[in-house]
Scaffold this motif. Structure first.
Motif, PDB file in Angstrom:
ATOM      1  N   ARG A  47     -30.377 -15.227 -16.852  1.00 30.44           N
ATOM      2  CA  ARG A  47     -31.294 -14.303 -16.177  1.00 30.44           C
ATOM      3  C   ARG A  47     -30.750 -13.896 -14.799  1.00 30.44           C
ATOM      4  O   ARG A  47     -31.005 -12.795 -14.331  1.00 30.44           O
ATOM      5  CB  ARG A  47     -32.680 -14.945 -16.021  1.00 30.44           C
ATOM      6  CG  ARG A  47     -33.408 -15.094 -17.356  1.00 30.44           C
ATOM      7  CD  ARG A  47     -34.668 -15.933 -17.215  1.00 30.44           C
ATOM      8  NE  ARG A  47     -35.605 -15.328 -16.288  1.00 30.44           N
ATOM      9  CZ  ARG A  47     -36.437 -14.332 -16.590  1.00 30.44           C
ATOM     10  NH1 ARG A  47     -36.449 -13.859 -17.810  1.00 30.44           N
ATOM     11  NH2 ARG A  47     -37.253 -13.844 -15.695  1.00 30.44           N
ATOM     12  N   ALA A  50     -28.372 -11.217 -15.534  1.00 25.82           N
ATOM     13  CA  ALA A  50     -29.100  -9.992 -15.900  1.00 25.82           C
ATOM     14  C   ALA A  50     -29.752  -9.338 -14.684  1.00 25.82           C
ATOM     15  O   ALA A  50     -30.079  -8.154 -14.723  1.00 25.82           O
ATOM     16  CB  ALA A  50     -30.163 -10.314 -16.944  1.00 25.82           C
ATOM     17  N   LEU A  52     -32.584 -10.644 -13.451  1.00 20.96           N
ATOM     18  CA  LEU A  52     -34.021 -10.939 -13.561  1.00 20.96           C
ATOM     19  C   LEU A  52     -34.406 -12.098 -12.644  1.00 20.96           C
ATOM     20  O   LEU A  52     -35.574 -12.353 -12.417  1.00 20.96           O
ATOM     21  CB  LEU A  52     -34.391 -11.259 -15.015  1.00 20.96           C
ATOM     22  CG  LEU A  52     -34.165 -10.107 -16.002  1.00 20.96           C
ATOM     23  CD1 LEU A  52     -34.339 -10.572 -17.444  1.00 20.96           C
ATOM     24  CD2 LEU A  52     -35.124  -8.961 -15.707  1.00 20.96           C
ATOM     25  N   PRO A  72     -31.142  -4.520 -12.346  1.00 22.79           N
ATOM     26  CA  PRO A  72     -30.711  -4.929 -13.705  1.00 22.79           C
ATOM     27  C   PRO A  72     -30.219  -3.763 -14.563  1.00 22.79           C
ATOM     28  O   PRO A  72     -29.247  -3.910 -15.312  1.00 22.79           O
ATOM     29  CB  PRO A  72     -31.981  -5.527 -14.316  1.00 22.79           C
ATOM     30  CG  PRO A  72     -32.790  -5.983 -13.164  1.00 22.79           C
ATOM     31  CD  PRO A  72     -32.477  -5.059 -12.026  1.00 22.79           C
ATOM     32  N   ILE A  77     -25.393  -4.133 -18.238  1.00 23.72           N
ATOM     33  CA  ILE A  77     -25.707  -5.192 -19.196  1.00 23.72           C
ATOM     34  C   ILE A  77     -26.833  -4.729 -20.129  1.00 23.72           C
ATOM     35  O   ILE A  77     -27.555  -3.787 -19.820  1.00 23.72           O
ATOM     36  CB  ILE A  77     -26.160  -6.499 -18.494  1.00 23.72           C
ATOM     37  CG1 ILE A  77     -27.343  -6.216 -17.546  1.00 23.72           C
ATOM     38  CG2 ILE A  77     -25.025  -7.128 -17.717  1.00 23.72           C
ATOM     39  CD1 ILE A  77     -28.623  -6.797 -17.954  1.00 23.72           C
ATOM     40  N   MET A  79     -29.756  -6.800 -22.775  1.00 24.67           N
ATOM     41  CA  MET A  79     -30.196  -8.167 -23.075  1.00 24.67           C
ATOM     42  C   MET A  79     -31.053  -8.205 -24.332  1.00 24.67           C
ATOM     43  O   MET A  79     -31.881  -7.329 -24.553  1.00 24.67           O
ATOM     44  CB  MET A  79     -31.001  -8.699 -21.879  1.00 24.67           C
ATOM     45  CG  MET A  79     -31.305 -10.164 -21.953  1.00 24.67           C
ATOM     46  SD  MET A  79     -31.655 -10.801 -20.310  1.00 24.67           S
ATOM     47  CE  MET A  79     -32.207 -12.443 -20.669  1.00 24.67           C
ATOM     48  N   PHE A  81     -33.760 -10.660 -26.171  1.00 24.59           N
ATOM     49  CA  PHE A  81     -34.616 -11.786 -25.778  1.00 24.59           C
ATOM     50  C   PHE A  81     -34.996 -12.647 -26.973  1.00 24.59           C
ATOM     51  O   PHE A  81     -34.950 -12.196 -28.119  1.00 24.59           O
ATOM     52  CB  PHE A  81     -35.886 -11.260 -25.106  1.00 24.59           C
ATOM     53  CG  PHE A  81     -35.626 -10.551 -23.806  1.00 24.59           C
ATOM     54  CD1 PHE A  81     -35.662 -11.236 -22.615  1.00 24.59           C
ATOM     55  CD2 PHE A  81     -35.323  -9.201 -23.793  1.00 24.59           C
ATOM     56  CE1 PHE A  81     -35.412 -10.583 -21.417  1.00 24.59           C
ATOM     57  CE2 PHE A  81     -35.065  -8.543 -22.605  1.00 24.59           C
ATOM     58  CZ  PHE A  81     -35.114  -9.232 -21.420  1.00 24.59           C
ATOM     59  N   GLN A  82     -35.419 -13.865 -26.660  1.00 21.04           N
ATOM     60  CA  GLN A  82     -35.807 -14.830 -27.698  1.00 21.04           C
ATOM     61  C   GLN A  82     -36.959 -14.288 -28.559  1.00 21.04           C
ATOM     62  O   GLN A  82     -36.953 -14.419 -29.763  1.00 21.04           O
ATOM     63  CB  GLN A  82     -36.228 -16.134 -27.026  1.00 21.04           C
ATOM     64  CG  GLN A  82     -36.535 -17.232 -28.005  1.00 21.04           C
ATOM     65  CD  GLN A  82     -36.841 -18.541 -27.299  1.00 21.04           C
ATOM     66  OE1 GLN A  82     -36.826 -18.632 -26.083  1.00 21.04           O
ATOM     67  NE2 GLN A  82     -37.121 -19.568 -28.077  1.00 21.04           N
ATOM     68  N   SER A  83     -37.945 -13.654 -27.896  1.00 18.84           N
ATOM     69  CA  SER A  83     -39.094 -13.138 -28.644  1.00 18.84           C
ATOM     70  C   SER A  83     -38.898 -11.670 -29.007  1.00 18.84           C
ATOM     71  O   SER A  83     -39.844 -10.987 -29.352  1.00 18.84           O
ATOM     72  CB  SER A  83     -40.365 -13.302 -27.820  1.00 18.84           C
ATOM     73  OG  SER A  83     -40.293 -12.441 -26.699  1.00 18.84           O
ATOM     74  N   ALA A  85     -38.951  -9.032 -27.572  1.00 15.93           N
ATOM     75  CA  ALA A  85     -39.493  -8.166 -26.512  1.00 15.93           C
ATOM     76  C   ALA A  85     -39.454  -6.687 -26.885  1.00 15.93           C
ATOM     77  O   ALA A  85     -39.090  -5.845 -26.062  1.00 15.93           O
ATOM     78  CB  ALA A  85     -38.752  -8.418 -25.195  1.00 15.93           C
ATOM     79  N   LEU A  86     -39.815  -6.371 -28.108  1.00 12.61           N
ATOM     80  CA  LEU A  86     -39.923  -4.960 -28.502  1.00 12.61           C
ATOM     81  C   LEU A  86     -41.260  -4.438 -28.010  1.00 12.61           C
ATOM     82  O   LEU A  86     -42.260  -5.159 -28.068  1.00 12.61           O
ATOM     83  CB  LEU A  86     -39.835  -4.821 -30.027  1.00 12.61           C
ATOM     84  CG  LEU A  86     -38.544  -5.336 -30.658  1.00 12.61           C
ATOM     85  CD1 LEU A  86     -38.638  -5.267 -32.166  1.00 12.61           C
ATOM     86  CD2 LEU A  86     -37.346  -4.546 -30.157  1.00 12.61           C
ATOM     87  N   TYR A  87     -41.282  -3.195 -27.552  1.00 14.32           N
ATOM     88  CA  TYR A  87     -42.538  -2.622 -27.069  1.00 14.32           C
ATOM     89  C   TYR A  87     -43.446  -2.370 -28.274  1.00 14.32           C
ATOM     90  O   TYR A  87     -43.105  -1.553 -29.141  1.00 14.32           O
ATOM     91  CB  TYR A  87     -42.283  -1.327 -26.302  1.00 14.32           C
ATOM     92  CG  TYR A  87     -41.279  -1.490 -25.180  1.00 14.32           C
ATOM     93  CD1 TYR A  87     -41.440  -2.493 -24.226  1.00 14.32           C
ATOM     94  CD2 TYR A  87     -40.164  -0.672 -25.080  1.00 14.32           C
ATOM     95  CE1 TYR A  87     -40.522  -2.663 -23.205  1.00 14.32           C
ATOM     96  CE2 TYR A  87     -39.239  -0.833 -24.058  1.00 14.32           C
ATOM     97  CZ  TYR A  87     -39.423  -1.832 -23.129  1.00 14.32           C
ATOM     98  OH  TYR A  87     -38.512  -2.000 -22.117  1.00 14.32           O
ATOM     99  N   PRO A  88     -44.585  -3.055 -28.357  1.00 15.28           N
ATOM    100  CA  PRO A  88     -45.382  -3.003 -29.585  1.00 15.28           C
ATOM    101  C   PRO A  88     -46.011  -1.650 -29.872  1.00 15.28           C
ATOM    102  O   PRO A  88     -46.344  -1.354 -31.003  1.00 15.28           O
ATOM    103  CB  PRO A  88     -46.464  -4.063 -29.364  1.00 15.28           C
ATOM    104  CG  PRO A  88     -46.492  -4.319 -27.905  1.00 15.28           C
ATOM    105  CD  PRO A  88     -45.153  -3.988 -27.359  1.00 15.28           C
ATOM    106  N   ARG A 146     -31.415  -1.957 -29.849  1.00  8.23           N
ATOM    107  CA  ARG A 146     -31.842  -1.468 -28.535  1.00  8.23           C
ATOM    108  C   ARG A 146     -30.789  -1.779 -27.472  1.00  8.23           C
ATOM    109  O   ARG A 146     -30.605  -1.026 -26.516  1.00  8.23           O
ATOM    110  CB  ARG A 146     -33.177  -2.127 -28.172  1.00  8.23           C
ATOM    111  CG  ARG A 146     -33.754  -1.615 -26.902  1.00  8.23           C
ATOM    112  CD  ARG A 146     -35.172  -2.047 -26.707  1.00  8.23           C
ATOM    113  NE  ARG A 146     -35.268  -3.477 -26.448  1.00  8.23           N
ATOM    114  CZ  ARG A 146     -36.396  -4.091 -26.093  1.00  8.23           C
ATOM    115  NH1 ARG A 146     -37.497  -3.400 -25.981  1.00  8.23           N
ATOM    116  NH2 ARG A 146     -36.427  -5.378 -25.881  1.00  8.23           N
ATOM    117  N   ASP A 158     -30.445 -14.269 -25.249  1.00  4.48           N
ATOM    118  CA  ASP A 158     -31.168 -15.482 -24.849  1.00  4.48           C
ATOM    119  C   ASP A 158     -31.817 -16.123 -26.074  1.00  4.48           C
ATOM    120  O   ASP A 158     -32.899 -15.695 -26.486  1.00  4.48           O
ATOM    121  CB  ASP A 158     -32.229 -15.129 -23.794  1.00  4.48           C
ATOM    122  CG  ASP A 158     -32.845 -16.368 -23.163  1.00  4.48           C
ATOM    123  OD1 ASP A 158     -32.411 -17.489 -23.501  1.00  4.48           O
ATOM    124  OD2 ASP A 158     -33.759 -16.216 -22.337  1.00  4.48           O
TER     125      ASP A 158
END
Lengths: 360, 275
Positions: A47, A50, A52, A72, A77, A79, A81-83, A85-88, A146, A158
């Motif tokens: 992070r 990145a 962050l 950032p 760069i 990144m 993410f583990q989850s 982090a797509l915009y729902p 993305r 990550d």
């Protein structure tokens, strides 16, 4: 594609220092994996790269540019993410094109970049769907897409596979390796899964408590660890450590006796200059390095067996109650409670001093 | 054994349904009474007549005769819409800020905000009236709107809901080049829309049904809201309860409409916006 350099980088949260002076030189196009136990600072370090998290002390260079205070989005760069982090609230297409559109790129160019990335990752049919309707693996591919559309100098991952099931994780691991070959971009990848680290990395950084314990090629770390922590962390099942005491030392060898293993004594061809007679040391042996008719032998009692088909793991106990894990190709006839005679070749044994540092 | 168990469960279910039906009836009874009352004249209502009558159209005509309906609807709607817009804006920004930028002084400030929830409105009325009078806003709609804009409860509600907003979305947006206010507008707001919907219904109802404070600060008839006008009908020397009931139905309709339109988002917002 760019090289990345961290010089004496530190990070503190209040009075708590979590990254304690990290120096790393990552070459352009390398796939570098940060591994370490939970709380070792690997995600924090990522992070910081990145942007962050602020860098408290030290310098970060991507290419030739110092990036400590750069936004950032301007570091070159991308990144994952583990989850994911797509915009729902956006479709896959909007998710992938969002950063480009936001950066001022024209509609036609955004559409082309998104299409190119979708072609690489096989996302064509998913482009108009929302993230909530995708499976874990599909979401992961979109998250990678993305990142790809931005054509970054450095990819940051990550723990991207930790939310996937075992089968999909293996599949995505292969896809990631293929993608790295195809894009030839610098990748920094954080994981606590050392199988991912060993299979994906050109180089591995092993971290503990905010300190780099060792940085090198995966097999270098496996075969030639600098300390007991790296030796124990890399490899599954982990390396066995046998307690021993030094009997005699010289510049070319060291005579020692195993405690808890029938007091077997033997010579190891290492430089014993820094060792004192009577000092407690550890001998590291990988589970697959135990054999019969070896240089150093002792008897063990079998406690538990795990048969994986191609190989078996034997959990066995010495007379001094020290538990070892052994790997064997022909363990199907062994039963719990059996006495077995095993040993190891001295050239495969690693010696660690009382401070857990390797003695070579 | 299994049969006995399922019988037991059915017995428990039966009581649950009886209890829920009773509670539902208790909740819906005032509405039924209101609708029945609107179809009867004052004498029948006073006698306790519990069946539909034939006075509905007459009561409606009387209501429109006695009340400037477009004006009171305009007054109430204006106050409610402005209150909703600004309260949601301010409270969501505050809730987001309290949750995302954590620090010790901010936590102390948040505690103070929460403590204000414990002060009853009756205790605040006089100092609030003096403040509003000092700034010369008595007998204006601003006097009703301003005190409710920074609602501690709605701030609390947004902060709690923001806990479910994934931090990684914010990180991803930063990597994509968004500033904090852009993250709020382009990511937080659409992702949390069901939270906004639920908060909108809460603020809408509170503002539309607001009675005591408008009664204190409004004096001119042309500024009065629907609740004040219905109340004045009911407190007349010879109140016409049929007309009052028509007014009450008309006052309830917008709230019902808003709730039925946004029902799904309201429930989702109450359960948590981010899934």
């Amino acid at each position: 594609m760019s090289n990345l350099k961290l010089s004496e980088v530190r990070k503190s949260f209040g009075s708590l220092e979590v990254i304690k002076g990290v120096d790393l030189d990552i070459e352009s196009g390398e796939f570098v994996v940060f591994v370490g136990p939970s709380g070792c600072g690997k995600s924090t370090l990522l992070r910081m790269i990145a942007g962050l998290e602020d860098i408290t002390v030290g310098e970060l260079h991507i290419g030739d540019v110092q990036m400590n205070d750069v936004d950032p989005s301007k570091r070159g760069i991308a990144m994952v993410f583990q989850s994911y982090a797509l915009y729902p609230h956006m479709t896959v297409r909007q998710n992938m094109g969002f950063a480009l559109k936001f950066g001022g790129m024209g509609k036609a160019d955004v559409a082309k970049q998104v299409q190119d990335a979708a072609d690489i990752l096989g996302l064509d049919e998913l482009l108009d769907r929302k993230p909530a309707t995708l499976s874990g693996g599909q979401r992961q591919r979109v998250a990678i897409g993305r990142a790809i559309v931005r054509h970054p100098d450095v990819f940051l991952f990550d723990e991207p596979l930790s939310n996937l099931d075992a089968e999909l994780r293996v599949h995505m691991r292969v896809e990631l390796a293929r993608l790295h070959k195809q894009l030839a971009t610098t990748i920094i990848y954080v994981t606590h899964d050392q199988v991912e680290a060993m299979t994906l990395a050109d180089k591995i950084v092993v971290l503990r408590d905010g300190i780099v314990e060792q940085f090198g090629k995966p097999l270098e770390l496996y075969d030639d660890p600098d300390n007991k922590f790296v030796a124990g962390f890399i490899g599954s099942p982990k390396m066995n450590f046998l307690n021993a005491v030094i009997l005699k030392v010289s510049a070319t060898s060291c005579n020692l006796k195993l405690i808890d293993f029938n007091e077997v004594s033997f010579d190891l061809p290492v430089n014993g200059d820094g060792l004192a007679v009577g000092a407690q040391v550890s001998i590291g042996i990988r589970p697959e390095h135990f054999t019969q008719n070896a240089d150093v032998e002792f008897s063990l009692t079998v406690d538990l067996l795990e048969h994986l088909g191609g190989q078996s793991f034997i959990y066995a106990r010495s007379d001094g109650n020290e538990t070892l894990v052994l790997e064997t190709q022909d363990g199907r006839n062994i039963k719990n409670g059996d006495r077995i005679n095993v040993g190891f070749d001295k050239k495969l044994a690693l010696l660690f001093d009382a401070n857990d540092m390797r003695v070579r | 054994m299994m049969k006995k168990l399922s019988l037991k469960l059915n017995f428990a279910d039966f009581f649950t349904y009886v209890f829920l039906t009773f509670m539902a009836f208790l909740s819906i009874f005032p509405f039924i009474w209101m609708v029945i009352g609107a179809t009867n004249n004052t004498t029948d209502i006073a006698k306790g007549k519990a069946s539909f009558g034939d006075q509905f159209l007459i009561n409606v005509a009387k209501f429109f005769e006695q009340v400037d309906v477009p004006l009171i609807f305009w007054n109430s709607s204006k106050i409610t819409i402005i209150s909703c817009f600004f309260t949601l804006g301010i409270a969501s920004m505050a809730g987001y800020g309290f949750e995302v930028f954590r620090s010790k002084p901010r936590e102390r400030l948040y505690t103070i905000v929460l403590l204000t929830l414990m002060i009853p409105f009756a205790a605040l009325m006089i100092p609030l009236f003096i403040s509003i009078a000092k700034v010369g806003l008595i007998n204006t709609h601003a006097a009703i709107i301003l005190p409710g804009l920074a609602s501690a409860f709605i701030i609390f509600y947004f902060r709690q809901s923001t806990k479910a907003f994934p931090g990684e979305l914010r990180d991803a947006a930063k990597v994509d080049g968004l500033k904090e206010w852009q993250i709020f507008i382009y990511i937080y707001l659409p992702v949390m829309k069901s939270t906004y919907a639920a908060a909108f219904i809460i603020v809408f109802m509170a503002s539309w049904n607001n009675y005591l404070w408008p009664l204190i600060v409004l004096q001119s008839n042309e500024l009065k809201t629907i609740t004040l006008v219905i109340s004045s009908l009911a407190s007349a020397y010879y109140p016409d309860y049929g007309v009052v009931m028509v007014g009450t139905i008309m006052a309830t309709l917008p709230t019902l409409a808003i709730f039925f339109i946004m029902q799904r988002q309201f429930v989702q917002g109450m359960l948590g916006a981010v899934k």
